[in-house]
Design a protein around this motif. Structure first.
Motif, short mmCIF file in Angstrom:
data_model
loop_
_atom_site.label_atom_id
_atom_site.label_comp_id
_atom_site.label_asym_id
_atom_site.label_seq_id
_atom_site.Cartn_x
_atom_site.Cartn_y
_atom_site.Cartn_z
N TRP A 102 11.23 16.81 4.23
CA TRP A 102 12.44 16.04 4.02
C TRP A 102 12.27 15.03 2.88
O TRP A 102 13.18 14.83 2.08
N GLN A 103 11.12 14.42 2.80
CA GLN A 103 10.88 13.47 1.72
C GLN A 103 10.97 14.15 0.36
O GLN A 103 11.57 13.61 -0.58
N GLY A 104 10.39 15.33 0.24
CA GLY A 104 10.45 16.06 -1.02
C GLY A 104 11.86 16.54 -1.33
O GLY A 104 12.32 16.45 -2.47
N TYR A 105 12.55 17.02 -0.30
CA TYR A 105 13.90 17.56 -0.48
C TYR A 105 14.90 16.49 -0.89
O TYR A 105 15.79 16.73 -1.72
N LEU A 106 14.77 15.30 -0.33
CA LEU A 106 15.74 14.23 -0.58
C LEU A 106 15.29 13.22 -1.63
O LEU A 106 16.02 12.26 -1.91
N LYS A 107 14.16 13.44 -2.22
CA LYS A 107 13.55 12.45 -3.12
C LYS A 107 14.50 11.94 -4.19
O LYS A 107 14.61 10.73 -4.43
N MET A 114 12.50 7.63 13.92
CA MET A 114 11.91 6.43 13.31
C MET A 114 11.33 6.76 11.94
O MET A 114 11.49 5.99 10.98
N SER A 115 10.68 7.90 11.83
CA SER A 115 10.12 8.31 10.54
C SER A 115 11.22 8.54 9.51
O SER A 115 11.07 8.16 8.34
N TYR A 116 12.32 9.16 9.92
CA TYR A 116 13.44 9.34 9.00
C TYR A 116 13.94 7.99 8.48
O TYR A 116 14.17 7.81 7.29
N GLU A 117 14.11 7.06 9.41
CA GLU A 117 14.68 5.77 9.03
C GLU A 117 13.73 4.99 8.13
O GLU A 117 14.16 4.27 7.23
N GLN A 118 12.45 5.11 8.37
CA GLN A 118 11.47 4.38 7.57
C GLN A 118 11.23 5.00 6.20
O GLN A 118 10.94 4.30 5.23
N LEU A 133 13.23 7.73 4.64
CA LEU A 133 14.34 8.39 3.94
C LEU A 133 15.50 7.42 3.76
O LEU A 133 16.17 7.06 4.72
N PRO A 134 15.76 6.98 2.54
CA PRO A 134 16.87 6.04 2.32
C PRO A 134 18.24 6.64 2.63
O PRO A 134 19.21 5.90 2.78
N GLN A 135 18.30 7.95 2.76
CA GLN A 135 19.58 8.61 3.06
C GLN A 135 19.97 8.47 4.53
O GLN A 135 21.09 8.82 4.89
N PHE A 136 19.06 7.97 5.37
CA PHE A 136 19.37 7.89 6.80
C PHE A 136 19.17 6.48 7.34
O PHE A 136 18.12 5.87 7.14
N SER A 137 20.20 5.99 8.02
CA SER A 137 20.12 4.74 8.76
C SER A 137 21.00 4.84 9.99
O SER A 137 22.18 5.22 9.89
N ARG A 138 20.45 4.56 11.13
CA ARG A 138 21.23 4.64 12.37
C ARG A 138 22.45 3.73 12.35
O ARG A 138 23.48 4.03 12.94
N GLU A 163 18.61 8.74 20.18
CA GLU A 163 17.45 8.61 21.06
C GLU A 163 16.30 9.40 20.47
O GLU A 163 16.46 10.58 20.12
N GLU A 164 15.15 8.75 20.34
CA GLU A 164 13.99 9.37 19.72
C GLU A 164 13.18 10.13 20.76
O GLU A 164 12.15 9.67 21.25
#
Length: 210
Positions: A14-19, A78-82, A84-89, A98-99
């Motif tokens: 995901w990090q590479g795809y959304l970089k 949590m990893s997405y939120e930390q 990936l700037p494209q995701f915030s709850r 829910e994680e």
């Protein structure tokens, strides 16, 4: 061990795809994608529905759904939120996040619709994941499962033997996915090939809980 390794690679994929992707442009594209996807499989959603996005990722169908009660679960939230700037709850105040892993879901007949999109072959315990998804559905509720399905027995056997597809611990045919759902009381009434590929075809299976 294979599942933990797959999760490690998942967040890095995901990090590479959304970089280099602009947040608003990407999310706008993704919402349009989900709208087209739902139309193609002839599934409608409504504001009064209780809906689950199981294994939601950072831009799952929850980004499009406007139901009053939307749940989104994923063990990597949590990893997405930390990372990936494209995701915030906080961007989705109507969504209950829910994680947890899919197979850890405990929700008896809570949902009118359950979406598990390109997720079921990522889980640690696929049998328990199937159980949790069906148990969470109300009787008469709709389950939408999308999967990459092997086109040949040889490559299905090879990918099971050697982890060439590291993100997907499970390698099954379309018929095996259908059988797993039917054995749990899901009446399958639509199977849609969404995308064709060389090794895999991408299918959506739509069914209701008896």
């Amino acid at each position: 061990m294979r599942w933990e390794l797959a999760q490690w690679f998942e967040i890095r994929w995901w990090q590479g795809y959304l970089k280099d992707r602009d947040k608003e442009e990407y999310l706008s594209w993704k919402r349009n994608y989900w709208s087209t996807f739902l139309a193609s499989i002839e599934v409608e959603t409504g504001p009064s529905y209780a809906v689950l996005d199981a294994g939601c990722g950072p831009a799952g169908i929850f980004t499009f759904l406007q139901a009053d009660s939307v749940w989104a679960i994923d063990p990597l939230l949590m990893s997405y939120e930390q990372r990936l700037p494209q995701f915030s709850r906080s961007d989705y105040p109507h969504v209950h996040f829910e994680e947890i892993a899919v197979e850890s879901l405990q929700a008896s007949e809570r949902f009118d619709q359950v979406f598990c999109l390109n997720v079921i072959n990522h889980v640690a315990d696929i049998e328990r994941a199937y159980d949790a998804l069906v148990e969470g559905l109300k009787v008469g509720g709709t389950l939408v499962l999308s999967i990459d399905s092997h086109n040949t027995q040889f490559f299905r056997w090879l990918f099971r033997l050697v982890p060439l597809d590291i993100l997907h611990p499970y390698q099954y045919s379309l018929q095996e996915y259908e059988t797993a759902l039917r054995s749990r009381g899901v009446d399958i009434h639509r199977v849609k090939r969404v995308k064709s590929g060389i090794l895999f075809d991408y299918y959506a299976i739509v069914g209701t809980k008896k």
